[in-house]
Design a protein around this motif. Structure first.
Motif, PDB file in Angstrom:
ATOM      1  N   PRO A 155      21.586   2.101 -37.095  1.00 58.27           N
ATOM      2  CA  PRO A 155      20.492   1.654 -37.963  1.00 58.27           C
ATOM      3  C   PRO A 155      19.754   0.464 -37.349  1.00 58.27           C
ATOM      4  CG  PRO A 155      22.478   2.038 -39.246  1.00 58.27           C
ATOM      5  CD  PRO A 155      22.881   2.134 -37.804  1.00 58.27           C
ATOM      6  N   GLY A 156      18.445   0.456 -37.515  1.00 56.91           N
ATOM      7  CA  GLY A 156      17.638  -0.626 -36.961  1.00 56.91           C
ATOM      8  C   GLY A 156      17.240  -0.427 -35.520  1.00 56.91           C
ATOM      9  N   SER A 157      17.593   0.732 -34.936  1.00 57.96           N
ATOM     10  CA  SER A 157      17.235   0.996 -33.537  1.00 57.96           C
ATOM     11  C   SER A 157      15.775   1.421 -33.430  1.00 57.96           C
ATOM     12  CB  SER A 157      18.132   2.081 -32.951  1.00 57.96           C
ATOM     13  OG  SER A 157      19.478   1.687 -32.926  1.00 57.96           O
ATOM     14  N   ARG A 158      15.290   1.351 -32.223  1.00 56.65           N
ATOM     15  CA  ARG A 158      13.911   1.756 -31.927  1.00 56.65           C
ATOM     16  C   ARG A 158      13.917   2.543 -30.625  1.00 56.65           C
ATOM     17  NH1 ARG A 158      10.527  -3.135 -32.309  1.00 56.65           N
ATOM     18  NH2 ARG A 158      10.056  -2.369 -34.414  1.00 56.65           N
ATOM     19  N   ILE A 159      13.111   3.601 -30.568  1.00 60.12           N
ATOM     20  CA  ILE A 159      12.943   4.362 -29.325  1.00 60.12           C
ATOM     21  C   ILE A 159      11.493   4.265 -28.881  1.00 60.12           C
ATOM     22  CG2 ILE A 159      12.853   6.695 -28.350  1.00 60.12           C
ATOM     23  CD1 ILE A 159      15.416   7.359 -29.764  1.00 60.12           C
ATOM     24  N   PHE A 160      11.314   3.942 -27.604  1.00 61.72           N
ATOM     25  CA  PHE A 160      10.001   3.955 -26.958  1.00 61.72           C
ATOM     26  C   PHE A 160       9.905   5.220 -26.115  1.00 61.72           C
ATOM     27  CE2 PHE A 160      10.781  -0.692 -27.330  1.00 61.72           C
ATOM     28  CZ  PHE A 160       9.672  -1.041 -28.068  1.00 61.72           C
ATOM     29  N   LEU A 161       8.884   6.006 -26.353  1.00 65.19           N
ATOM     30  CA  LEU A 161       8.632   7.236 -25.593  1.00 65.19           C
ATOM     31  C   LEU A 161       7.173   7.201 -25.167  1.00 65.19           C
ATOM     32  CD1 LEU A 161       9.541  10.052 -24.627  1.00 65.19           C
ATOM     33  CD2 LEU A 161       9.080  10.905 -26.940  1.00 65.19           C
ATOM     34  N   PHE A 162       6.919   7.359 -23.873  1.00 64.08           N
ATOM     35  CA  PHE A 162       5.549   7.192 -23.387  1.00 64.08           C
ATOM     36  C   PHE A 162       5.325   8.033 -22.140  1.00 64.08           C
ATOM     37  CE2 PHE A 162       8.378   3.691 -22.314  1.00 64.08           C
ATOM     38  CZ  PHE A 162       8.374   3.702 -20.926  1.00 64.08           C
ATOM     39  N   SER A 163       4.070   8.285 -21.833  1.00 60.54           N
ATOM     40  CA  SER A 163       3.709   9.037 -20.632  1.00 60.54           C
ATOM     41  C   SER A 163       3.571   8.090 -19.448  1.00 60.54           C
ATOM     42  CB  SER A 163       2.397   9.790 -20.852  1.00 60.54           C
ATOM     43  OG  SER A 163       1.322   8.884 -21.051  1.00 60.54           O
ATOM     44  N   ASP A 164       3.534   8.658 -18.233  1.00 59.22           N
ATOM     45  CA  ASP A 164       3.460   7.804 -17.045  1.00 59.22           C
ATOM     46  C   ASP A 164       2.113   7.109 -16.904  1.00 59.22           C
ATOM     47  OD1 ASP A 164       1.910   9.963 -16.234  1.00 59.22           O
ATOM     48  OD2 ASP A 164       3.288  10.609 -14.655  1.00 59.22           O
ATOM     49  N   GLY A 165       1.099   7.571 -17.657  1.00 61.55           N
ATOM     50  CA  GLY A 165      -0.183   6.865 -17.645  1.00 61.55           C
ATOM     51  C   GLY A 165      -0.102   5.467 -18.201  1.00 61.55           C
ATOM     52  N   ALA A 166       0.956   5.168 -18.968  1.00 60.69           N
ATOM     53  CA  ALA A 166       1.117   3.831 -19.537  1.00 60.69           C
ATOM     54  C   ALA A 166       1.589   2.814 -18.509  1.00 60.69           C
ATOM     55  CB  ALA A 166       2.108   3.871 -20.710  1.00 60.69           C
ATOM     56  N   PHE A 167       2.192   3.290 -17.410  1.00 61.06           N
ATOM     57  CA  PHE A 167       2.721   2.323 -16.437  1.00 61.06           C
ATOM     58  C   PHE A 167       2.281   2.591 -14.999  1.00 61.06           C
ATOM     59  CE2 PHE A 167       5.991   5.615 -16.891  1.00 61.06           C
ATOM     60  CZ  PHE A 167       6.258   5.947 -15.566  1.00 61.06           C
ATOM     61  N   GLU A 168       1.949   3.832 -14.632  1.00 66.74           N
ATOM     62  CA  GLU A 168       1.492   4.096 -13.271  1.00 66.74           C
ATOM     63  C   GLU A 168       0.006   3.746 -13.191  1.00 66.74           C
ATOM     64  OE1 GLU A 168       2.504   8.044 -12.079  1.00 66.74           O
ATOM     65  OE2 GLU A 168       4.602   7.521 -11.707  1.00 66.74           O
ATOM     66  N   ILE A 169      -0.265   2.464 -13.019  1.00 65.29           N
ATOM     67  CA  ILE A 169      -1.626   1.938 -13.076  1.00 65.29           C
ATOM     68  C   ILE A 169      -1.908   1.185 -11.779  1.00 65.29           C
ATOM     69  CG2 ILE A 169      -3.170   0.345 -14.285  1.00 65.29           C
ATOM     70  CD1 ILE A 169      -1.488   0.845 -16.811  1.00 65.29           C
ATOM     71  N   THR A 170      -3.050   1.468 -11.197  1.00 66.20           N
ATOM     72  CA  THR A 170      -3.454   0.741  -9.997  1.00 66.20           C
ATOM     73  C   THR A 170      -4.017  -0.616 -10.402  1.00 66.20           C
ATOM     74  OG1 THR A 170      -3.981   2.807  -8.860  1.00 66.20           O
ATOM     75  CG2 THR A 170      -4.882   0.782  -7.921  1.00 66.20           C
ATOM     76  N   ARG A 171      -3.382  -1.668  -9.919  1.00 67.06           N
ATOM     77  CA  ARG A 171      -3.850  -3.019 -10.223  1.00 67.06           C
ATOM     78  C   ARG A 171      -5.158  -3.292  -9.485  1.00 67.06           C
ATOM     79  NH1 ARG A 171       1.721  -3.790  -8.690  1.00 67.06           N
ATOM     80  NH2 ARG A 171       3.081  -4.260 -10.480  1.00 67.06           N
ATOM     81  N   GLN A 172      -5.814  -4.359  -9.889  1.00 66.37           N
ATOM     82  CA  GLN A 172      -7.099  -4.696  -9.281  1.00 66.37           C
ATOM     83  C   GLN A 172      -6.970  -5.071  -7.807  1.00 66.37           C
ATOM     84  OE1 GLN A 172     -10.062  -4.132 -10.955  1.00 66.37           O
ATOM     85  NE2 GLN A 172      -8.522  -3.154 -12.252  1.00 66.37           N
ATOM     86  N   ASP A 173      -5.743  -5.447  -7.347  1.00 63.91           N
ATOM     87  CA  ASP A 173      -5.555  -5.747  -5.931  1.00 63.91           C
ATOM     88  C   ASP A 173      -5.202  -4.504  -5.121  1.00 63.91           C
ATOM     89  OD1 ASP A 173      -2.947  -5.215  -6.665  1.00 63.91           O
ATOM     90  OD2 ASP A 173      -2.165  -7.211  -6.188  1.00 63.91           O
ATOM     91  N   GLY A 174      -5.217  -3.330  -5.769  1.00 64.14           N
ATOM     92  CA  GLY A 174      -4.955  -2.078  -5.076  1.00 64.14           C
ATOM     93  C   GLY A 174      -3.506  -1.631  -5.096  1.00 64.14           C
ATOM     94  N   THR A 175      -2.569  -2.491  -5.507  1.00 68.57           N
ATOM     95  CA  THR A 175      -1.168  -2.096  -5.614  1.00 68.57           C
ATOM     96  C   THR A 175      -0.958  -1.344  -6.930  1.00 68.57           C
ATOM     97  OG1 THR A 175      -0.516  -4.183  -6.659  1.00 68.57           O
ATOM     98  CG2 THR A 175      -0.445  -4.075  -4.245  1.00 68.57           C
ATOM     99  N   GLN A 176       0.146  -0.616  -7.007  1.00 66.37           N
ATOM    100  CA  GLN A 176       0.397   0.180  -8.207  1.00 66.37           C
ATOM    101  C   GLN A 176       1.596  -0.336  -8.981  1.00 66.37           C
ATOM    102  OE1 GLN A 176       1.666   4.455  -8.077  1.00 66.37           O
ATOM    103  NE2 GLN A 176      -0.223   4.786  -9.208  1.00 66.37           N
ATOM    104  N   GLN A 177       1.401  -0.483 -10.282  1.00 62.83           N
ATOM    105  CA  GLN A 177       2.513  -0.814 -11.157  1.00 62.83           C
ATOM    106  C   GLN A 177       3.394   0.417 -11.325  1.00 62.83           C
ATOM    107  OE1 GLN A 177       2.645  -3.225 -15.142  1.00 62.83           O
ATOM    108  NE2 GLN A 177       2.156  -1.111 -15.667  1.00 62.83           N
ATOM    109  N   MET A 178       4.709   0.210 -11.396  1.00 72.63           N
ATOM    110  CA  MET A 178       5.651   1.302 -11.559  1.00 72.63           C
ATOM    111  C   MET A 178       6.474   1.094 -12.823  1.00 72.63           C
ATOM    112  SD  MET A 178       4.737   3.077  -9.011  1.00 72.63           S
ATOM    113  CE  MET A 178       5.981   4.365  -8.947  1.00 72.63           C
ATOM    114  N   LEU A 179       7.368   2.037 -13.095  1.00 71.78           N
ATOM    115  CA  LEU A 179       8.166   1.977 -14.315  1.00 71.78           C
ATOM    116  C   LEU A 179       8.987   0.695 -14.395  1.00 71.78           C
ATOM    117  CD1 LEU A 179       9.180   3.282 -16.914  1.00 71.78           C
ATOM    118  CD2 LEU A 179      10.835   4.567 -15.543  1.00 71.78           C
TER     119      LEU A 179
END
Length: 369
Positions: A299-323
């Motif tokens: 009880p009181g737990s939470r689950i986060f479920l998301f697609s890779d578009g939420a984290f596989e993002i190219t930063r403004q310096d050209g590097t990519q954020q990962m999971l």
């Protein structure tokens, strides 16, 4: 909505082009509105929030004078006019004038401008394709369930389609016996084909009975049944990742399986628990077995479920954020007055900037009472 709130185009009438003339066109995507077409001619096109612009986008995120488009020879050059929130081309903030390529996506806050050039016949086909993508996007969003504010499982979500529309989709429902099923999928590729495959899968999972008599609590069997139905050879070469779970409030048992999808995260203890199984993407190979797993959900737990578009993002310096870069966001404390789904979306936007996302972003948050 009054006239001051409406997106407007103020241009003199242009002469009709003959069948071989190369013309320039902007397709304006505004959330919740039909797509608009704006012809570019010899006169510069100023874009901004106030009525003195030729293209008026009346939202606070748009600067009074935001950007300028000019036809120069055979090219259209885009210039940011010192806007507060920036002008983005394919997700990268514009720092100097740029000649646009045919098909370029320009992001201005929540607006997307798609630039197309070609003969009238080519432009007509481009507009038809863009309208098909818009219809597919509307269809996917129409299938997304309403958030649940009561019951043993409460939900909230955010869905932001990319400018070119990926293949994200998700859903959940309470079964007649009280158990709760939820899932998120991501089809390979972009465009109407990917979106419509996502719609087909969602419609199968929304049925009251699964194909071939598969039981809801046989998580691996559910994935195997979908794999049999959606082989990539019959889907234009498309396959998809999927995370699937079934929660029983009486036993607090969660059965789940994932196919080519990163983990969901169960939070309630000192560290998030990754929930995933090692299975191939659905549709990639016929007659594959799919493994399931199970977990206890206190009880009181939470689950986060998301697609890779939420984290596989190219930063403004050209590097990519990962999971791994996104995981600290899951561990962070809630923000007062901000839902958890909105908090995660804001974290993704902080990396992406105000331009459109490269891929669909789906964030589903489930709270277990």
């Amino acid at each position: 909505m009054n006239d001051a709130d409406a997106t407007r185009v103020q241009r003199p009438a242009a002469a009709e082009a003959d069948a071989t003339t190369v013309a320039h066109l902007l397709l304006v995507h505004e959330p919740g509105k039909p797509m608009r077409q704006v012809k570019l001619g010899a006169a510069p096109l100023k874009v901004g929030r106030t009525p003195d612009n030729e293209l008026v986008l009346p939202l606070p995120e748009i600067s009074r004078q935001h950007c300028l488009l000019q036809v120069q020879g055979s090219q259209v050059v885009l210039t940011d006019m010192g806007s507060t929130n920036g002008t983005y081309v394919e997700g990268r903030r514009l720092t100097a004038p740029m000649a646009l390529s045919d098909g370029a996506h320009v992001g201005l806050g929540s607006f997307t401008l798609v630039y197309r050039s070609g003969t009238p016949a080519l432009l007509a086909r481009a507009v038809a394709l863009e309208e098909e993508v818009k219809r597919a996007s509307d269809y996917v969003q129409a299938l997304l369930p309403a958030p649940l504010a009561d019951g043993p499982v409460r939900t909230d979500w955010r869905f932001v389609p990319s400018a070119s529309l990926g293949g994200d989709g998700f859903g959940y429902q309470r079964l007649p016996d009280g158990r709760f099923v939820f899932y998120l999928l991501d089809v390979t590729g972009h465009g109407a084909g990917s979106a419509l495959l996502a719609v087909s899968v969602l419609n199968v999972l929304r049925q009251t009975a699964l194909p071939n008599g598969v039981a809801w609590d046989d998580a691996g069997g559910v994935l195997a049944a979908l794999n049999g139905m959606f082989q990539m050879e019959q889907q234009g070469g498309l396959c998809f990742s999927l995370w699937y779970g079934l929660f029983d409030p009486a036993s607090r048992r969660l059965v789940y399986a994932s196919a080519g999808h990163h983990p969901a995260y169960l939070c309630g203890g000192p560290d998030p628990v990754a929930l995933a199984t090692r299975n191939m993407m659905i549709g990639a190979m016929a007659d594959m077995p799919f493994d399931g797993a199970e977990a206890s959900v206190p009880p009181g737990s939470r689950i986060f479920l998301f697609s890779d578009g939420a984290f596989e993002i190219t930063r403004q310096d050209g590097t990519q954020q990962m999971l791994a870069d996104f995981q600290p966001v899951l561990r962070a404390a809630p923000e007062p007055g901000v839902s958890e789904a909105e908090r995660l979306l804001r974290a993704a936007r902080a990396v992406n900037g105000m331009g459109p996302f490269e891929d669909d972003v789906s964030i589903l948050v489930l709270d277990f009472t």
